[in-house]
Scaffold this motif. Structure first.
Motif, PDB file in Angstrom:
ATOM      1  N   ALA A 100      46.373  55.278   7.725  1.00  0.00           N
ATOM      2  CA  ALA A 100      45.339  54.266   7.934  1.00  0.00           C
ATOM      3  C   ALA A 100      45.427  53.712   9.357  1.00  0.00           C
ATOM      4  O   ALA A 100      46.520  53.487   9.867  1.00  0.00           O
ATOM      5  N   ARG A 101      44.281  53.496   9.985  1.00  0.00           N
ATOM      6  CA  ARG A 101      44.261  52.946  11.347  1.00  0.00           C
ATOM      7  C   ARG A 101      44.314  51.425  11.353  1.00  0.00           C
ATOM      8  O   ARG A 101      44.575  50.819  12.384  1.00  0.00           O
ATOM      9  N   GLY A 102      44.045  50.825  10.187  1.00  0.00           N
ATOM     10  CA  GLY A 102      44.075  49.373  10.117  1.00  0.00           C
ATOM     11  C   GLY A 102      44.353  48.897   8.708  1.00  0.00           C
ATOM     12  O   GLY A 102      44.054  49.599   7.735  1.00  0.00           O
ATOM     13  N   TYR A 103      44.961  47.701   8.599  1.00  0.00           N
ATOM     14  CA  TYR A 103      45.210  47.082   7.300  1.00  0.00           C
ATOM     15  C   TYR A 103      44.824  45.617   7.459  1.00  0.00           C
ATOM     16  O   TYR A 103      45.497  44.846   8.146  1.00  0.00           O
ATOM     17  N   VAL A 104      43.700  45.244   6.850  1.00  0.00           N
ATOM     18  CA  VAL A 104      43.098  43.927   7.068  1.00  0.00           C
ATOM     19  C   VAL A 104      42.959  43.209   5.736  1.00  0.00           C
ATOM     20  O   VAL A 104      42.524  43.801   4.740  1.00  0.00           O
ATOM     21  N   LEU A 105      43.325  41.934   5.714  1.00  0.00           N
ATOM     22  CA  LEU A 105      43.178  41.137   4.496  1.00  0.00           C
ATOM     23  C   LEU A 105      41.759  40.595   4.387  1.00  0.00           C
ATOM     24  O   LEU A 105      41.126  40.264   5.396  1.00  0.00           O
ATOM     25  N   LYS A 106      41.276  40.477   3.161  1.00  0.00           N
ATOM     26  CA  LYS A 106      39.877  40.108   2.947  1.00  0.00           C
ATOM     27  C   LYS A 106      39.516  38.700   3.412  1.00  0.00           C
ATOM     28  O   LYS A 106      38.333  38.390   3.528  1.00  0.00           O
ATOM     29  N   GLY A 107      40.501  37.883   3.684  1.00  0.00           N
ATOM     30  CA  GLY A 107      40.189  36.544   4.175  1.00  0.00           C
ATOM     31  C   GLY A 107      39.766  36.518   5.634  1.00  0.00           C
ATOM     32  O   GLY A 107      39.433  35.454   6.179  1.00  0.00           O
ATOM     33  N   VAL A 108      39.736  37.645   6.297  1.00  0.00           N
ATOM     34  CA  VAL A 108      39.415  37.708   7.719  1.00  0.00           C
ATOM     35  C   VAL A 108      37.974  37.254   7.965  1.00  0.00           C
ATOM     36  O   VAL A 108      37.086  37.468   7.149  1.00  0.00           O
ATOM     37  N   GLY A 109      37.747  36.607   9.103  1.00  0.00           N
ATOM     38  CA  GLY A 109      36.399  36.185   9.474  1.00  0.00           C
ATOM     39  C   GLY A 109      35.578  37.362   9.965  1.00  0.00           C
ATOM     40  O   GLY A 109      36.126  38.382  10.395  1.00  0.00           O
ATOM     41  N   SER A 110      34.264  37.228   9.903  1.00  0.00           N
ATOM     42  CA  SER A 110      33.396  38.346  10.270  1.00  0.00           C
ATOM     43  C   SER A 110      33.529  38.725  11.745  1.00  0.00           C
ATOM     44  O   SER A 110      33.521  39.908  12.090  1.00  0.00           O
ATOM     45  N   LYS A 111      33.680  37.742  12.626  1.00  0.00           N
ATOM     46  CA  LYS A 111      33.812  38.051  14.056  1.00  0.00           C
ATOM     47  C   LYS A 111      35.133  38.771  14.327  1.00  0.00           C
ATOM     48  O   LYS A 111      35.179  39.713  15.126  1.00  0.00           O
ATOM     49  N   SER A 112      36.196  38.341  13.645  1.00  0.00           N
ATOM     50  CA  SER A 112      37.487  39.001  13.811  1.00  0.00           C
ATOM     51  C   SER A 112      37.423  40.433  13.284  1.00  0.00           C
ATOM     52  O   SER A 112      37.950  41.361  13.902  1.00  0.00           O
ATOM     53  N   LEU A 113      36.762  40.621  12.132  1.00  0.00           N
ATOM     54  CA  LEU A 113      36.630  41.960  11.571  1.00  0.00           C
ATOM     55  C   LEU A 113      35.866  42.870  12.528  1.00  0.00           C
ATOM     56  O   LEU A 113      36.256  44.024  12.751  1.00  0.00           O
ATOM     57  N   ALA A 114      34.805  42.331  13.105  1.00  0.00           N
ATOM     58  CA  ALA A 114      34.019  43.134  14.055  1.00  0.00           C
ATOM     59  C   ALA A 114      34.875  43.569  15.239  1.00  0.00           C
ATOM     60  O   ALA A 114      34.812  44.720  15.682  1.00  0.00           O
ATOM     61  N   GLU A 115      35.702  42.652  15.734  1.00  0.00           N
ATOM     62  CA  GLU A 115      36.571  42.970  16.872  1.00  0.00           C
ATOM     63  C   GLU A 115      37.609  44.029  16.488  1.00  0.00           C
ATOM     64  O   GLU A 115      37.892  44.951  17.257  1.00  0.00           O
ATOM     65  N   ILE A 116      38.168  43.885  15.282  1.00  0.00           N
ATOM     66  CA  ILE A 116      39.143  44.867  14.798  1.00  0.00           C
ATOM     67  C   ILE A 116      38.506  46.248  14.707  1.00  0.00           C
ATOM     68  O   ILE A 116      39.084  47.249  15.138  1.00  0.00           O
ATOM     69  N   LEU A 117      37.298  46.317  14.146  1.00  0.00           N
ATOM     70  CA  LEU A 117      36.615  47.600  13.996  1.00  0.00           C
ATOM     71  C   LEU A 117      36.290  48.222  15.349  1.00  0.00           C
ATOM     72  O   LEU A 117      36.395  49.443  15.525  1.00  0.00           O
ATOM     73  N   ARG A 118      35.927  47.396  16.313  1.00  0.00           N
ATOM     74  CA  ARG A 118      35.673  47.923  17.668  1.00  0.00           C
ATOM     75  C   ARG A 118      36.948  48.512  18.256  1.00  0.00           C
ATOM     76  O   ARG A 118      36.928  49.575  18.878  1.00  0.00           O
ATOM     77  N   ASP A 119      38.066  47.801  18.068  1.00  0.00           N
ATOM     78  CA  ASP A 119      39.349  48.296  18.588  1.00  0.00           C
ATOM     79  C   ASP A 119      39.733  49.621  17.929  1.00  0.00           C
ATOM     80  O   ASP A 119      40.187  50.545  18.597  1.00  0.00           O
ATOM     81  N   VAL A 120      39.561  49.697  16.606  1.00  0.00           N
ATOM     82  CA  VAL A 120      39.893  50.926  15.893  1.00  0.00           C
ATOM     83  C   VAL A 120      38.999  52.072  16.364  1.00  0.00           C
ATOM     84  O   VAL A 120      39.459  53.201  16.567  1.00  0.00           O
ATOM     85  N   ALA A 121      37.712  51.775  16.570  1.00  0.00           N
ATOM     86  CA  ALA A 121      36.784  52.802  17.063  1.00  0.00           C
ATOM     87  C   ALA A 121      37.222  53.329  18.417  1.00  0.00           C
ATOM     88  O   ALA A 121      36.997  54.493  18.755  1.00  0.00           O
ATOM     89  N   ASN A 122      37.895  52.466  19.196  1.00  0.00           N
ATOM     90  CA  ASN A 122      38.373  52.841  20.530  1.00  0.00           C
ATOM     91  C   ASN A 122      39.774  53.441  20.512  1.00  0.00           C
ATOM     92  O   ASN A 122      40.391  53.625  21.555  1.00  0.00           O
ATOM     93  N   GLN A 124      42.578  52.233  18.773  1.00  0.00           N
ATOM     94  CA  GLN A 124      43.710  51.352  18.523  1.00  0.00           C
ATOM     95  C   GLN A 124      43.964  51.216  17.022  1.00  0.00           C
ATOM     96  O   GLN A 124      43.152  51.632  16.196  1.00  0.00           O
ATOM     97  N   SER A 125      45.103  50.613  16.692  1.00  0.00           N
ATOM     98  CA  SER A 125      45.449  50.342  15.298  1.00  0.00           C
ATOM     99  C   SER A 125      45.604  48.838  15.107  1.00  0.00           C
ATOM    100  O   SER A 125      45.794  48.099  16.071  1.00  0.00           O
ATOM    101  N   TYR A 126      45.527  48.395  13.852  1.00  0.00           N
ATOM    102  CA  TYR A 126      45.631  46.957  13.587  1.00  0.00           C
ATOM    103  C   TYR A 126      46.261  46.720  12.214  1.00  0.00           C
ATOM    104  O   TYR A 126      45.925  47.381  11.236  1.00  0.00           O
TER     105      TYR A 126
END
Length: 214
Positions: A100-122, A124-126
């Motif tokens: 898995a490239r990322g492991y994110v808890l569901k309590g994350v905010g939408s803006k943070s999730l968007a940033e994480i997904l952008r990083d993974v697309a580039n 990176q891992s999270y």
């Protein structure tokens, strides 16, 4: 204009899927290419739509971790982010070990999730910071015994290494497992990195030594 990141969401709670899709749509830069509610749906979406990033829950019919392992054994380059409520170390470790490239808890905010997904697309891992810190703490605890390096391998990686240890070439392994040769090469690259060895011969020796111990 930048090309949107193509995402697919697999979670057995429709309202949650809708909320994530709507939030990312409002932020912009994302295109929803598929939704599903089970491990079977996840595998189908990857085959049919090839999303840039697949978001998977762990608790769903068929199991998110099973879907993760199955998808990456067939499509190793697929980027997958686990989006879940599970904070157990075993789930986190298994997800990361499987690729898995990322492991994110569901309590994350939408803006943070968007940033994480952008990083993974580039590339990176999270891992959610609280989980990352806890995992590191566990790893630093003395266990009193030397860990088995082969335990780091996924089921598919171990299966490929067993065949390599029998003397099969990448092409022969690919034919035996109905995979593409480049997929086998990708798995072997990860095997060498995980086992911290220089070549397939050293990796095969580790496999033989493990069999002898058994």
């Amino acid at each position: 204009m930048n090309t949107p990141i193509r995402i697919a969401i697999v979670d057995d709670h429709p309202l949650f899927r809708e909320g994530v899709a709507r939030s990312l749509g409002e932020i912009g830069g994302f295109e929803l290419v598929g939704e599903g509610a089970s491990a079977e749906d996840a595998e189908r979406l990857v085959r049919a739509n090839a999303p840039d990033i697949l978001m998977l829950d762990i608790s769903m019919p068929g199991g998110g971790l099973n879907a993760l392992a199955s998808i990456l054994s067939a499509v190793p380059e697929q980027k997958i982010v686990m989006l879940t409520v599970s904070e157990t170390n075993a789930d986190v470790a298994q997800a990361l070990k499987a690729g898995a490239r990322g492991y994110v808890l569901k309590g994350v905010g939408s803006k943070s999730l968007a940033e994480i997904l952008r990083d993974v697309a580039n590339g990176q891992s999270y891992v959610s910071p609280t989980l990352s810190a806890r995992l590191l703490s566990d790893l630093l605890q003395p266990t009193g015994r030397k860990p088995d390096p082969l335990s780091q391998l996924t089921g598919r990686e171990a299966e490929i290494l067993r065949l390599v240890a029998e003397g099969l070439s990448n092409k022969e392994v690919a034919a035996r497992l109905s995979l593409q040769e480049k997929t086998v090469k990708h798995h072997m690259t990860r095997v060498l990195a995980k086992l911290n060895v220089r070549n397939r011969t050293e990796a095969a020796l580790l496999m033989h030594e493990a069999k002898d111990r058994q």
